[in-house]
Design an enzyme around this catalytic site. Structure first.
Site, PDB file in Angstrom:
ATOM      1  NE  ARG A  43     -23.694  -3.937  -8.838  1.00 27.32           N
ATOM      2  CZ  ARG A  43     -23.507  -5.235  -8.564  1.00 27.32           C
ATOM      3  NH1 ARG A  43     -24.502  -5.956  -8.085  1.00 27.32           N
ATOM      4  NH2 ARG A  43     -22.349  -5.809  -8.786  1.00 27.32           N
ATOM      5  CB  ILE A  97     -21.545  -7.101  -4.367  1.00 27.74           C
ATOM      6  CG1 ILE A  97     -22.979  -6.836  -4.865  1.00 27.74           C
ATOM      7  CG2 ILE A  97     -20.592  -6.229  -5.167  1.00 27.74           C
ATOM      8  CD1 ILE A  97     -23.435  -5.363  -4.658  1.00 27.74           C
ATOM      9  CB  SER A  98     -23.520 -11.611  -7.458  1.00 30.08           C
ATOM     10  OG  SER A  98     -23.496 -12.496  -6.362  1.00 30.08           O
ATOM     11  CD  GLN A  99     -21.356 -10.720 -14.506  1.00 29.59           C
ATOM     12  OE1 GLN A  99     -21.385 -11.926 -14.228  1.00 29.59           O
ATOM     13  NE2 GLN A  99     -20.998 -10.277 -15.690  1.00 29.59           N
ATOM     14  N   PRO A 100     -24.047  -7.832 -11.660  1.00 29.36           N
ATOM     15  CG  PRO A 100     -24.102  -5.536 -12.166  1.00 29.36           C
ATOM     16  CD  PRO A 100     -23.154  -6.690 -11.985  1.00 29.36           C
TER      17      PRO A 100
END
Ligand code: SAH
Length: 218
Positions: free
Chosen positions: A34, A60-63
């Site tokens: 990531r 970038i979206s949260q994991p």
């Protein structure tokens, strides 16, 4: 900086803890770098429990959200997948490890170019990145087994339903400020089934004033 240890910890404390059980998704999140998808000055925060800025006002979206959306797609490995909202390319990389071919569209050209470069450098050869308006889908590659949308439209874009195979599923945030993450299953040529999963907050889907070129790379 031991990214594998960070990814391992991220999966344990953020993803499994919140109920993700799909072992394929879990393994992919442990193995996807990531930190390669975020600006280098914030790479040390790449595995933290929140979205991160990737430039151009985008994130970038949260994991956990990446894991949840991937799990909801129920991929088995043979699928042709459309992603709307390439952003950093991280979600596309996760999909690339779980499905056959990924077609991803990004409306901001510098982000599309950067994501393509990152994915190429890391060897993801089953992902095609295109600069364009994802509200219209990707007609020349349709139909798709799965569609994932990572920017929120106010309503489900009709073109995306058209480009989904019967029996296929779409995971999409729908709404304005607050949104619902939804799973859409296309049950026949004319019918869909819709399930709400959780409230989410994605960046809004952008609707361009004038159409972008349909073929501008590859
Ligand atoms: N999936 C991304 C996160 C995306 S953030 C990742 O893994 O990093 C949402 C992205 O959708 C932003 O980059 C935004 O520019 C893009 N976007 C917004 N409207 C769009 C549209 N109509 N077509 C394609 N991309 C769009």
């Amino acid at each position: 900086f031991n990214w594998r240890a960070e990814a391992q910890e991220m999966v344990k404390t953020q993803i499994q803890k919140r109920g993700i059980t799909d072992t394929i998704v879990i393994n992919i999140l442990k193995q996807t770098p990531r930190h390669e998808f975020v600006p280098s000055d914030i790479a040390v925060h790449a595995y933290s429990d929140h979205p991160l800025p990737i430039g151009e006002g985008q994130t970038i979206s949260q994991p956990y959200i990446v894991a949840l959306m991937t799990e909801l797609l129920q991929l088995e490995g043979q699928e042709k997948v459309l992603e709307v909202g390439t952003g950093s390319g991280y979600q596309a990389a996760v999909l690339a490890a779980a499905a056959d071919r990924i077609f991803t569209i990004e409306i901001v050209k510098v982000l599309a170019d950067r994501a393509r470069e990152t994915l190429d450098r890391l060897g993801y050869d089953n992902v095609v990145v295109r600069w364009g308006d994802g509200y219209q889908g990707w007609p020349s590659q349709a139909p798709f087994d799965r569609i994932i949308v990572t920017a929120a439209p106010e309503k489900i874009p009709p073109a995306l339903v058209d480009q989904l195979k019967v029996g296929g599923r779409m995971v999409i945030p729908v709404g304005s400020f607050w949104q619902e993450l939804k799973v859409i299953i296309k049950t026949s040529e004319t019918e869909i089934e819709e399930k709400s999963i959780i409230p989410v907050r994605f960046v809004p889907m952008v609707y361009p004033e004038s159409p972008l070129p349909e073929y501008n790379n590859n």
